[in-house]
Design a protein around this motif. Structure first.
Motif, PDB file in Angstrom:
ATOM      1  N   ALA A   1      32.370  67.301  34.448  1.00  0.00           N
ATOM      2  CA  ALA A   1      33.320  68.409  34.554  1.00  0.00           C
ATOM      3  C   ALA A   1      34.246  68.235  35.750  1.00  0.00           C
ATOM      4  O   ALA A   1      33.825  67.830  36.837  1.00  0.00           O
ATOM      5  CB  ALA A   1      32.564  69.723  34.667  1.00  0.00           C
TER       6      ALA A   1
ATOM      7  N   TYR B   1      31.142  74.491  35.085  1.00  0.00           N
ATOM      8  CA  TYR B   1      30.465  75.653  34.477  1.00  0.00           C
ATOM      9  C   TYR B   1      29.239  75.915  35.337  1.00  0.00           C
ATOM     10  O   TYR B   1      28.413  75.028  35.522  1.00  0.00           O
ATOM     11  CB  TYR B   1      30.118  75.265  33.032  1.00  0.00           C
ATOM     12  N   TRP B   2      29.158  77.097  35.913  1.00  0.00           N
ATOM     13  CA  TRP B   2      27.958  77.418  36.710  1.00  0.00           C
ATOM     14  C   TRP B   2      27.683  78.913  36.580  1.00  0.00           C
ATOM     15  O   TRP B   2      28.132  79.711  37.396  1.00  0.00           O
ATOM     16  CB  TRP B   2      28.123  76.983  38.186  1.00  0.00           C
TER      17      TRP B   2
ATOM     18  N   ILE C   1      23.892  81.091  25.288  1.00  0.00           N
ATOM     19  CA  ILE C   1      24.578  80.198  26.240  1.00  0.00           C
ATOM     20  C   ILE C   1      26.091  80.430  26.199  1.00  0.00           C
ATOM     21  O   ILE C   1      26.875  79.609  25.719  1.00  0.00           O
ATOM     22  CB  ILE C   1      24.197  78.710  26.047  1.00  0.00           C
TER      23      ILE C   1
ATOM     24  N   SER D   1      21.714  65.533  29.753  1.00  0.00           N
ATOM     25  CA  SER D   1      21.416  66.537  28.731  1.00  0.00           C
ATOM     26  C   SER D   1      22.646  66.786  27.862  1.00  0.00           C
ATOM     27  O   SER D   1      22.531  67.122  26.694  1.00  0.00           O
ATOM     28  CB  SER D   1      20.941  67.841  29.359  1.00  0.00           C
TER      29      SER D   1
ATOM     30  N   SER E   1      22.658  73.333  24.903  1.00  0.00           N
ATOM     31  CA  SER E   1      22.980  73.195  26.327  1.00  0.00           C
ATOM     32  C   SER E   1      24.485  73.343  26.480  1.00  0.00           C
ATOM     33  O   SER E   1      25.250  72.672  25.775  1.00  0.00           O
ATOM     34  CB  SER E   1      22.526  71.830  26.850  1.00  0.00           C
ATOM     35  N   GLY E   2      24.888  74.225  27.396  1.00  0.00           N
ATOM     36  CA  GLY E   2      26.301  74.590  27.502  1.00  0.00           C
ATOM     37  C   GLY E   2      27.249  73.410  27.652  1.00  0.00           C
ATOM     38  O   GLY E   2      28.156  73.201  26.842  1.00  0.00           O
ATOM     39  N   SER E   3      27.016  72.593  28.687  1.00  0.00           N
ATOM     40  CA  SER E   3      27.960  71.514  28.971  1.00  0.00           C
ATOM     41  C   SER E   3      27.998  70.486  27.835  1.00  0.00           C
ATOM     42  O   SER E   3      28.957  69.732  27.705  1.00  0.00           O
ATOM     43  CB  SER E   3      27.601  70.822  30.293  1.00  0.00           C
TER      44      SER E   3
ATOM     45  N   MET F   1      21.567  77.963  37.988  1.00  0.00           N
ATOM     46  CA  MET F   1      22.763  78.820  37.798  1.00  0.00           C
ATOM     47  C   MET F   1      22.380  80.278  37.563  1.00  0.00           C
ATOM     48  O   MET F   1      23.095  81.182  37.990  1.00  0.00           O
ATOM     49  CB  MET F   1      23.692  78.252  36.714  1.00  0.00           C
TER      50      MET F   1
ATOM     51  N   ASP G   1      27.750  66.980  40.406  1.00  0.00           N
ATOM     52  CA  ASP G   1      27.146  68.030  39.584  1.00  0.00           C
ATOM     53  C   ASP G   1      25.844  68.527  40.207  1.00  0.00           C
ATOM     54  O   ASP G   1      25.695  68.453  41.410  1.00  0.00           O
ATOM     55  CB  ASP G   1      26.989  67.520  38.150  1.00  0.00           C
TER      56      ASP G   1
HETATM   57  C1  DP6 Z   1      26.682  71.378  37.178  1.00  0.00           C
HETATM   58  O1  DP6 Z   1      24.931  72.509  30.660  1.00  0.00           O
HETATM   59  O2  DP6 Z   1      22.975  71.547  31.916  1.00  0.00           O
HETATM   60  O3  DP6 Z   1      26.798  70.004  35.236  1.00  0.00           O
HETATM   61  O4  DP6 Z   1      23.732  75.365  29.581  1.00  0.00           O
HETATM   62  O5  DP6 Z   1      21.658  75.786  30.879  1.00  0.00           O
HETATM   63  O6  DP6 Z   1      21.880  73.719  29.514  1.00  0.00           O
HETATM   64  P1  DP6 Z   1      22.594  74.760  30.340  1.00  0.00           P
HETATM   65  O7  DP6 Z   1      23.199  74.033  31.631  1.00  0.00           O
HETATM   66  P2  DP6 Z   1      23.961  72.650  31.753  1.00  0.00           P
HETATM   67  O8  DP6 Z   1      24.741  72.856  33.137  1.00  0.00           O
HETATM   68  C2  DP6 Z   1      25.680  71.947  33.610  1.00  0.00           C
HETATM   69  C3  DP6 Z   1      26.141  72.318  34.956  1.00  0.00           C
HETATM   70  C4  DP6 Z   1      27.021  71.315  35.671  1.00  0.00           C
HETATM   71  C5  DP6 Z   1      28.503  71.685  35.544  1.00  0.00           C
HETATM   72  C6  DP6 Z   1      29.195  71.313  34.262  1.00  0.00           C
HETATM   73  O9  DP6 Z   1      28.836  70.321  33.612  1.00  0.00           O
HETATM   74  O10 DP6 Z   1      30.174  72.012  33.940  1.00  0.00           O
END
Ligand code: DP6
Length: 299
Positions: free
Chosen positions: A12, A16-17, A25, A104, A136-138, A195, A282
């Protein structure tokens, strides 16, 4: 049917945090990333009535603990496909897992693609990003090539929180992200747990939300215009802001190692000396250095 799919990690540039809905999610803010061609996960999924239970093998090791709720994600796919069969998942990555190199993300994206196909479901890219997001969000951004945005969305059901490419992989071929590996050990606090704790306890969280739209605009415009300095400076500032949230979480989340700081200082110094480069980090100690291809070797 046995299906193999591959997906690449994404890093990123605007992070996303924090979630506004933990079950579906749904993020607190939109984010922008680059999908990296060097960091890849290849996953094979087979649903079969011959299997008594689901098994997950990552880099030759069978998972004992269901870390990213992989089985929950399979259940979601089984429900959509109206099947009950168990699955065997075999996944290989060409980089360390769980050390802040977005394993992930590529893992869940490859899993979603292989598992939906194996279960006989066809989806378009937007639907796939939404389904992947629930794992998983990212990872939603890893479904898309090139530079991608994951929209926050406003709807309660998450139907408008999807990812899409904003600039394809051929738009800016000179853009590079160099990953440094400070340590290959697993981090102690997962992004998911970290987060959630930040949203609950960091006094800076509102400051993050108030300023993130400005970062998104800068990075999106910079990508469009291929303006390296704008993207680099905005990405670096956004990353430091996210780490400030982590540091001010109770209890504090400190992902950095001494070598993390050494690389940060080196990047800043090289820039002062006239070598254009920027860093982003990250939820882990490993630093990614952003540069143009002409400076890749030197860096
Ligand atoms: C710091 O996507 O691993 O990489 O949605 O709970 O599975 P979940 O979290 P995840 O969080 C990634 C956070 C990050 C910032 C980003 O990739 O935007």
């Amino acid at each position: 049917m046995k299906v193999t799919a591959s997906a690449n990690a994404n890093i990123a540039l605007v992070k996303y945090w924090g979630k506004r809905n933990e079950q579906l999610i749904l993020p607190q803010n939109s984010s922008i990333s680059m999908t990296c061609d060097g960091l890849r996960t290849v996953t094979t999924v087979e649903f079969s009535d011959n299997y008594k239970k689901d098994t997950v093998v990552i880099n030759d090791e069978e998972l004992k603990k269901d870390e990213k709720n992989i089985i929950g994600h399979l259940d979601r796919i089984r429900k959509l496909a109206r099947i009950k069969s168990k699955a065997r998942i075999v996944s290989e990555t060409n980089f360390p897992v769980a050390a802040g190199l977005a394993s992930s993300a590529s893992g869940l994206a490859a899993l979603t693609l292989a598992a939906t196909r194996s279960a006989g479901i066809t989806m378009d890219e937007k639907e796939l990003t939404i389904l992947t997001r629930m794992g998983s969000g990212s990872a939603a951004r890893s479904v898309c090539e090139g530079f991608a945005i994951w929209h926050r969305g406003n709807k309660e059901d998450g139907s408008d929180s999807f990812a899409e490419t904003i600039a394809g992989k051929n738009h800016w071929p000179e853009f590079r992200m160099i990953t440094t590996i400070v340590t290959e050990s697993k981090k102690k606090v997962s992004s998911r747990a970290g987060m959630a704790q930040t949203v609950k306890t960091s006094p800076y969280y509102n400051g993050w939300l108030d300023s993130v739209d400005d970062d998104l605009t800068k990075v999106a415009d910079g990508i469009k215009r291929k303006d390296f300095q704008t993207v680099g400076l905005a990405a670096e500032a956004n990353c430091l802001k996210m780490h400030a949230l982590m540091l001010t979480t109770k209890p504090a989340i400190i992902y950095w190692h001494p070598a993390t700081v050494e690389i940060i200082r080196a990047v800043t110094q090289w820039r002062e000396e006239g070598l254009p480069c920027y860093f982003t980090i990250d939820a882990g100690p490993n630093v990614k250095v952003i540069c143009a291809s002409m400076n890749e070797k030197e860096i």
